[in-house]
Design an enzyme around this catalytic site. Structure first.
Site, PDB file in Angstrom:
ATOM      1  N   ASP A  65      69.447  51.469 -33.048  1.00 38.95           N
ATOM      2  CA  ASP A  65      69.361  52.373 -34.189  1.00 38.95           C
ATOM      3  C   ASP A  65      69.079  53.779 -33.653  1.00 38.95           C
ATOM      4  O   ASP A  65      68.101  53.991 -32.932  1.00 38.95           O
ATOM      5  CB  ASP A  65      68.246  51.936 -35.142  1.00 38.95           C
ATOM      6  N   ASN A  73      73.441  65.522 -38.183  1.00 38.43           N
ATOM      7  CA  ASN A  73      74.485  65.457 -39.200  1.00 38.43           C
ATOM      8  C   ASN A  73      74.343  66.616 -40.183  1.00 38.43           C
ATOM      9  O   ASN A  73      75.321  67.263 -40.560  1.00 38.43           O
ATOM     10  CB  ASN A  73      74.386  64.120 -39.940  1.00 38.43           C
ATOM     11  N   HIS A  78      79.334  66.588 -41.140  1.00 34.77           N
ATOM     12  CA  HIS A  78      79.694  65.185 -40.992  1.00 34.77           C
ATOM     13  C   HIS A  78      80.808  64.962 -39.966  1.00 34.77           C
ATOM     14  O   HIS A  78      80.880  63.885 -39.356  1.00 34.77           O
ATOM     15  CB  HIS A  78      80.105  64.600 -42.343  1.00 34.77           C
ATOM     16  N   ASP A  82      80.434  62.312 -37.155  1.00 36.00           N
ATOM     17  CA  ASP A  82      81.368  61.211 -36.895  1.00 36.00           C
ATOM     18  C   ASP A  82      81.791  61.183 -35.429  1.00 36.00           C
ATOM     19  O   ASP A  82      81.885  60.113 -34.817  1.00 36.00           O
ATOM     20  CB  ASP A  82      82.605  61.348 -37.791  1.00 36.00           C
ATOM     21  N   ASP A 109      74.308  54.703 -38.509  1.00 36.42           N
ATOM     22  CA  ASP A 109      74.004  54.962 -37.103  1.00 36.42           C
ATOM     23  C   ASP A 109      73.366  53.744 -36.442  1.00 36.42           C
ATOM     24  O   ASP A 109      72.540  53.870 -35.548  1.00 36.42           O
ATOM     25  CB  ASP A 109      73.082  56.182 -36.969  1.00 36.42           C
TER      26      ASP A 109
END
Length: 220
Positions: A65, A73, A78, A82, A109
């Site tokens: 994680d 972000n 975004h 990504d 994530d």
């Protein structure tokens, strides 16, 4: 006879196209569209295949994680987020493959991996994941180079191949991962018998995959 043969020859392109479409549809069901990694269903299928093997051996389940992904972000957008998820996914894939395993992006994530037990030095395996993920990532924003760094909390659990995937294997790795977060992040923890989740105050709230499981149960 000639007409039958010609008919079969004419049908071959259609058959090949249908087989290709079926293979593509199956791939989409089992793979994450962003990273190209296995998704949760794909990892479940991989686990099921291992469990059905006649010589199934214990597995190391790894749950990864990312720490502090949301601020990155929010800061860069975004699209960069990504791109970062793709780069991190590539690194996780490399480490999993190095140890003879397979990896997946579960949601957001969060990633996971299934590894065969080849050594008792689990700490070294976990540290490899932690170290590789923490390496700076070179990305581009509006044509300009940007270097970002993200760390990860990693949980490991040793399970039998026949253990239930979600209820046992992934759950134990999940508990270990949250202990890694609780003790400072950018580190790993290994599940031990009797280990339970840290106090709720140390958790970030429901993750995407948790919310999806609730939705699936509600609509079942």
């Amino acid at each position: 006879m000639v007409a039958f043969t010609l008919g079969r020859l004419t049908a071959w392109p259609t058959t090949r196209r249908l087989r290709t479409q079926l293979a593509d549809a199956t791939r989409q069901l089992l793979h994450d569209p962003l990273t190209g990694m296995l998704n949760r269903a794909g990892l479940l299928a991989a686990h099921a295949t291992i469990a059905k093997s006649s010589n199934a051996q214990p597995l190391i389940v790894v749950l990864v994680d990312l720490d502090g992904f949301k601020p990155i972000n929010d800061t860069y957008g975004h699209d960069l987020g990504d791109d970062l998820l793709i780069k991190i996914g590539d690194r996780i894939n490399e480490v999993a493959a190095l140890h003879g395993g397979t990896a997946a992006r579960l949601s957001g994530d969060e990633y996971a991996a299934l590894l065969p037990v080849r050594t008792g030095d689990w700490a070294r395996i976990a540290d490899t994941f932690v170290t590789m993920i923490a390496e700076p990532v070179e990305l581009t924003v509006d044509g300009n180079p940007v270097t970002v760094t993200v760390t990860a909390s990693v949980g490991l659990a040793l399970v039998e191949a026949t253990d239930a995937f979600a209820e046992v294997a992934l759950h134990r790795a999940d508990i270990a991962m949250y202990h890694a977060k609780h003790h400072g992040r950018n580190r790993h923890a290994v599940y031990e018998p009797g280990m339970v989740m840290p106090a709720a105050g140390h958790r970030r709230g429901p993750r995407l995959r948790d919310r999806q499981q609730l939705i699936d149960k509600a609509t079942a």
